[in-house]
Design an enzyme around this catalytic site. Structure first.
Site, mmCIF file in Angstrom:
data_model
loop_
_atom_site.group_PDB
_atom_site.id
_atom_site.type_symbol
_atom_site.label_atom_id
_atom_site.label_comp_id
_atom_site.label_asym_id
_atom_site.label_seq_id
_atom_site.Cartn_x
_atom_site.Cartn_y
_atom_site.Cartn_z
ATOM 1 N N ASP A 43 0.480 -1.436 -0.332
ATOM 2 C CA ASP A 43 0.131 0.266 -0.040
ATOM 3 C C ASP A 43 0.635 0.773 -0.140
ATOM 4 O O ASP A 43 1.838 1.973 0.980
ATOM 5 C CB ASP A 43 -0.724 0.068 0.875
ATOM 6 C CG ASP A 43 -1.855 1.296 0.810
ATOM 7 O OD1 ASP A 43 -2.602 1.570 0.862
ATOM 8 O OD2 ASP A 43 -1.470 2.480 2.353
ATOM 9 N N TYR A 48 1.773 9.741 0.088
ATOM 10 C CA TYR A 48 3.693 9.904 0.703
ATOM 11 C C TYR A 48 4.352 9.710 0.139
ATOM 12 O O TYR A 48 5.798 9.937 0.742
ATOM 13 C CB TYR A 48 3.613 8.090 0.591
ATOM 14 C CG TYR A 48 2.211 7.155 1.219
ATOM 15 C CD1 TYR A 48 1.212 8.252 2.120
ATOM 16 C CD2 TYR A 48 1.920 6.426 1.526
ATOM 17 C CE1 TYR A 48 0.230 7.735 2.697
ATOM 18 C CE2 TYR A 48 0.811 5.563 1.893
ATOM 19 C CZ TYR A 48 -0.271 6.323 3.037
ATOM 20 O OH TYR A 48 -1.004 6.254 3.570
ATOM 21 N N LYS A 73 -3.686 5.602 -3.904
ATOM 22 C CA LYS A 73 -4.322 6.264 -3.886
ATOM 23 C C LYS A 73 -4.267 7.888 -4.070
ATOM 24 O O LYS A 73 -3.196 7.938 -4.452
ATOM 25 C CB LYS A 73 -4.448 6.318 -2.235
ATOM 26 C CG LYS A 73 -5.009 5.813 -1.493
ATOM 27 C CD LYS A 73 -5.101 5.722 0.212
ATOM 28 C CE LYS A 73 -4.216 5.265 0.735
ATOM 29 N NZ LYS A 73 -3.202 4.144 0.656
ATOM 30 N N HIS A 103 -8.513 9.309 -1.950
ATOM 31 C CA HIS A 103 -7.223 9.419 -0.441
ATOM 32 C C HIS A 103 -8.580 9.582 0.180
ATOM 33 O O HIS A 103 -9.029 9.784 1.738
ATOM 34 C CB HIS A 103 -6.154 9.731 -1.018
ATOM 35 C CG HIS A 103 -5.432 9.286 0.077
ATOM 36 N ND1 HIS A 103 -3.977 9.896 0.536
ATOM 37 C CD2 HIS A 103 -5.560 8.832 1.858
ATOM 38 C CE1 HIS A 103 -3.544 9.048 1.031
ATOM 39 N NE2 HIS A 103 -3.984 9.164 2.122
#
Length: 281
Positions: A43, A48, A73, A103
């Protein structure tokens, strides 16, 4: 490994590794270690800023791409960019994404969902879903979508078990994926006497007991770690089974206590943030 079957027939591993708050170097090392010891669910997310590193780890792993369930996401500031999915694919270095999520319910998330539907129909994405959406927001998507969401990723742990939400999702053919599966590192939760007792009984750690409870509760988990030993231990969940009585004892711990609280102000801010996805390593 145990699997759940999504509403489009895809099988999704129930235990994976998350890369939230990991730098590119950390994410690459963690994903490499995870794939080496048997993980198949990875994931990540636009936000990120480590998708390139995750993609490198996947491509260097020696594991067939078809055997890896890769999840990412879309971030709110990209929901209206027609090439957002293509750019995500480029960063990950892959031809398709197994699961793509919206997200946050921020900005023009309906446009973002339509973007994902288009990518799904084109075969660029194998399944689509939502992250951090509440029941009302999910119903809004369901009332307008052409492709039903398969997964909701949200906060779930023994102190916040989300039973009503899970019941609603089951009625809609969706499964739940837990982030903060260990309670945001809450030591009070992890050191609950019932977990210590069961850890001694089964020769496991308290963390492994909590993660096993998730699996038996039907929750997909993605605990994150930079520690290779912890990564390995977090996968070692499938050689024991908690009894019904033990599951009931853990169920009784539910306090409806969440650590993450979304507000309108936060969502407005999220829609304005533009992650430096092009500048990542």
């Amino acid at each position: 490994m145990e699997y759940l079957t999504l509403n489009n027939g895809m099988k999704m591993p129930m235990d994976g590794i998350g890369t939230f708050l990991l730098s590119p170097d950390e994410a690459e090392a963690s994903v490499s270690a995870a794939l080496q010891c048997g993980y198949r669910l990875i994931d990540t997310a636009n936000a990120y800023v480590n998708e390139k590193a995750v993609g490198r780890a996947v491509n260097k792993s020696g594991v067939s791409r078809e055997d890896i369930f890769l999840e990412t996401k879309l971030w709110p500031s990209f929901y209206e960019q027609r090439d957002a999915v293509d750019k995500t694919l480029q960063r990950l270095g892959t031809d398709y994404i197994d699961l793509l999520l919206i997200h946050q319910p921020a900005g023009n998330y309906l446009a973002g969902y339509k973007l994902m539907e288009k990518a799904y129909k084109a075969g660029k994405v194998k399944a689509i879903g939502l992250s951090n959406f509440n029941t009302r927001q999910i119903q809004e998507i369901l009332s307008q979508c052409e492709v039903k969401p398969a997964v909701l990723q949200t906060e779930v742990h023994p102190y916040s078990q989300e039973r009503e939400l899970k019941k609603f999702l089951a009625e809609e053919g969706m499964v739940i994926q837990a982030w903060y599966p260990l309670g945001h590192g809450d030591k009070a939760l992890q050191q609950e006497p019932v977990f210590t007792e069961l850890a001694a009984k089964y020769g496991k750690s308290n963390v492994q007991i909590i993660l096993r409870w998730h699996i038996q509760s039907g929750n997909i988990v993605i605990p994150g770690s930079k520690n290779p030993e912890h990564i390995k231990a977090n996968l070692n969940l499938f050689d024991f089974t908690l009894t019904d009585e033990e599951m009931e004892r853990i169920a009784a711990m539910d306090q409806q206590k969440r650590y993450y609280h979304s507000t309108r102000e936060m969502l407005k801010k999220y829609a304005e943030i533009v992650p430096d996805v092009d500048g990542q390593k």
